[in-house]
Design a protein around this motif. Structure first.
Motif, PDB file in Angstrom:
ATOM      1  N   MET A 243      58.779  65.928 -72.954  1.00  0.00           N
ATOM      2  CA  MET A 243      57.396  66.377 -72.776  1.00  0.00           C
ATOM      3  C   MET A 243      56.328  65.116 -72.440  1.00  0.00           C
ATOM      4  O   MET A 243      55.326  65.339 -71.628  1.00  0.00           O
ATOM      5  CB  MET A 243      56.845  67.103 -73.744  1.00  0.00           C
ATOM      6  N   LYS A 244      56.525  63.921 -72.877  1.00  0.00           N
ATOM      7  CA  LYS A 244      55.607  62.846 -72.793  1.00  0.00           C
ATOM      8  C   LYS A 244      55.409  62.659 -71.179  1.00  0.00           C
ATOM      9  O   LYS A 244      54.246  62.367 -70.852  1.00  0.00           O
ATOM     10  CB  LYS A 244      56.127  61.655 -73.639  1.00  0.00           C
ATOM     11  N   PHE A 245      56.440  62.612 -70.696  1.00  0.00           N
ATOM     12  CA  PHE A 245      56.461  62.165 -69.202  1.00  0.00           C
ATOM     13  C   PHE A 245      55.518  63.163 -68.423  1.00  0.00           C
ATOM     14  O   PHE A 245      54.640  62.940 -67.634  1.00  0.00           O
ATOM     15  CB  PHE A 245      57.512  62.236 -68.541  1.00  0.00           C
ATOM     16  N   VAL A 246      55.921  64.655 -68.542  1.00  0.00           N
ATOM     17  CA  VAL A 246      54.856  65.555 -67.972  1.00  0.00           C
ATOM     18  C   VAL A 246      53.549  65.318 -68.112  1.00  0.00           C
ATOM     19  O   VAL A 246      52.647  65.591 -67.236  1.00  0.00           O
ATOM     20  CB  VAL A 246      55.343  66.981 -68.287  1.00  0.00           C
ATOM     21  N   GLU A 247      53.269  65.393 -69.528  1.00  0.00           N
ATOM     22  CA  GLU A 247      51.922  65.100 -70.099  1.00  0.00           C
ATOM     23  C   GLU A 247      50.898  64.118 -69.369  1.00  0.00           C
ATOM     24  O   GLU A 247      50.101  64.232 -68.804  1.00  0.00           O
ATOM     25  CB  GLU A 247      51.830  65.165 -71.405  1.00  0.00           C
ATOM     26  N   LEU A 248      51.914  62.921 -69.363  1.00  0.00           N
ATOM     27  CA  LEU A 248      51.228  61.768 -68.810  1.00  0.00           C
ATOM     28  C   LEU A 248      51.016  61.691 -67.238  1.00  0.00           C
ATOM     29  O   LEU A 248      49.865  61.348 -66.665  1.00  0.00           O
ATOM     30  CB  LEU A 248      52.045  60.368 -69.150  1.00  0.00           C
ATOM     31  N   ALA A 249      52.027  62.462 -66.409  1.00  0.00           N
ATOM     32  CA  ALA A 249      52.154  62.516 -65.074  1.00  0.00           C
ATOM     33  C   ALA A 249      50.913  63.554 -64.532  1.00  0.00           C
ATOM     34  O   ALA A 249      50.159  63.246 -63.921  1.00  0.00           O
ATOM     35  CB  ALA A 249      53.146  63.199 -64.548  1.00  0.00           C
ATOM     36  N   LEU A 250      50.649  64.704 -65.402  1.00  0.00           N
ATOM     37  CA  LEU A 250      49.721  65.576 -65.167  1.00  0.00           C
ATOM     38  C   LEU A 250      48.070  64.924 -65.351  1.00  0.00           C
ATOM     39  O   LEU A 250      47.334  65.233 -64.506  1.00  0.00           O
ATOM     40  CB  LEU A 250      49.809  66.750 -65.789  1.00  0.00           C
ATOM     41  N   MET A 254      48.204  63.911 -60.804  1.00  0.00           N
ATOM     42  CA  MET A 254      48.157  65.176 -59.916  1.00  0.00           C
ATOM     43  C   MET A 254      46.848  65.908 -60.630  1.00  0.00           C
ATOM     44  O   MET A 254      46.860  67.149 -60.429  1.00  0.00           O
ATOM     45  CB  MET A 254      49.407  65.850 -60.399  1.00  0.00           C
ATOM     46  N   VAL A 255      45.783  65.423 -60.576  1.00  0.00           N
ATOM     47  CA  VAL A 255      44.591  66.026 -61.246  1.00  0.00           C
ATOM     48  C   VAL A 255      43.590  66.045 -60.167  1.00  0.00           C
ATOM     49  O   VAL A 255      43.611  65.077 -59.229  1.00  0.00           O
ATOM     50  CB  VAL A 255      43.976  65.516 -62.512  1.00  0.00           C
TER      51      VAL A 255
END
Length: 255
Positions: A243-250, A254-255
């Motif tokens: 989950m850490k990667f997705v949270e960091l990436a978002l 991609m905001v």
């Protein structure tokens, strides 16, 4: 599936038909059933960038065709390479319908920029070649300084997409868990080119245009963007990221 309107229409009709069977006929009502082909979308994004520099690419392609067309012409080119102290290497032609081969052609051709410029300044047959007419029109070229500058800028952009294409086009291993990581890599690299103080304005302009095109398909919060968010779930299943990667990436990209 390829990013075609017909595919979207077919899936819409399919989901409507399946829902008539019952509410549990489709997982999550089929909301995440349609997955667009990543390689196809990359192709659309890159072609958008190639359109603006088509004449420059064509002029370089024509220059390579001249050099490769006979032994004498190749010898003349080799002499210019020696004069410019350039190590001779392969000079491939591209397949016009495959952007990745165009990238490889340009990447190699710019290494011989000095040799081609010497050909333009010294070699009469080379210049006469571009005066020939094809279907009533003069050949595009020879490549000038502006064409080489455009090619060098384009290479920096295409390199980003080329590396991701190599990762996502694998046929002997699973690639779904790598997709979102590559989306983030492309967005981050384009953003870096845009914000880099050493980048020229033309490169920044092209990076912005390509980034906007990328977000048209893959911005999870973009208005009207039909991005299948299961690509994030696939990343979560990668034990190296979770989950850490997705949270960091978002949060960052991609905001």
């Amino acid at each position: 599936m390829d990013n075609a309107t017909a595919n979207s229409t077919a899936l819409t009709k399919f989901k409507k038909t399946m829902k008539l069977i019952g509410d549990d006929a489709l997982v999550l009502k089929g909301e995440y059933m349609h997955m667009r082909c990543t390689a196809h979308i990359l192709n659309l994004v890159v072609k958008e960038g190639l359109t603006e520099v088509d004449a420059s690419v064509t002029s370089i392609r024509n220059g390579i065709q001249f050099v490769r067309s006979s032994t004498n012409r190749l010898k003349s080119f080799d002499l210019r390479c020696d004069a410019g102290k350039i190590s001779r290497g392969s000079l491939p032609l591209d397949v016009k319908t495959r952007w990745n081969s165009t990238y490889l052609m340009l990447e190699q051709a710019v290494k011989f920029r000095i040799a081609f410029e010497k050909m333009e300044a010294e070699d009469k047959p080379y210049n006469d070649y571009f005066l020939e007419k094809v279907d009533g029109e003069k050949k595009i070229g020879p490549p000038m300084s502006s064409d080489w500058d455009a090619a060098e800028r384009l290479i920096q952009i295409l390199a980003i997409f080329y590396k991701s294409t190599l990762v996502l086009s694998g046929s002997t291993y699973v690639t779904s868990h790598k997709m979102y990581n590559e989306i983030i890599n492309m967005a981050r690299n384009l953003t870096t080119l845009n914000t880099n103080t050493f980048s020229d304005e033309q490169l920044k302009k092209k990076a912005i245009a390509m980034l906007e095109k990328l977000k048209k398909y893959w911005d999870p919060f973009g208005e009207g963007v039909e991005m299948n968010r299961l690509v994030m779930v696939a990343t979560v299943f990668d034990p190296r990221k979770k989950m850490k990667f997705v949270e960091l990436a978002l949060e960052r990209c991609m905001v």
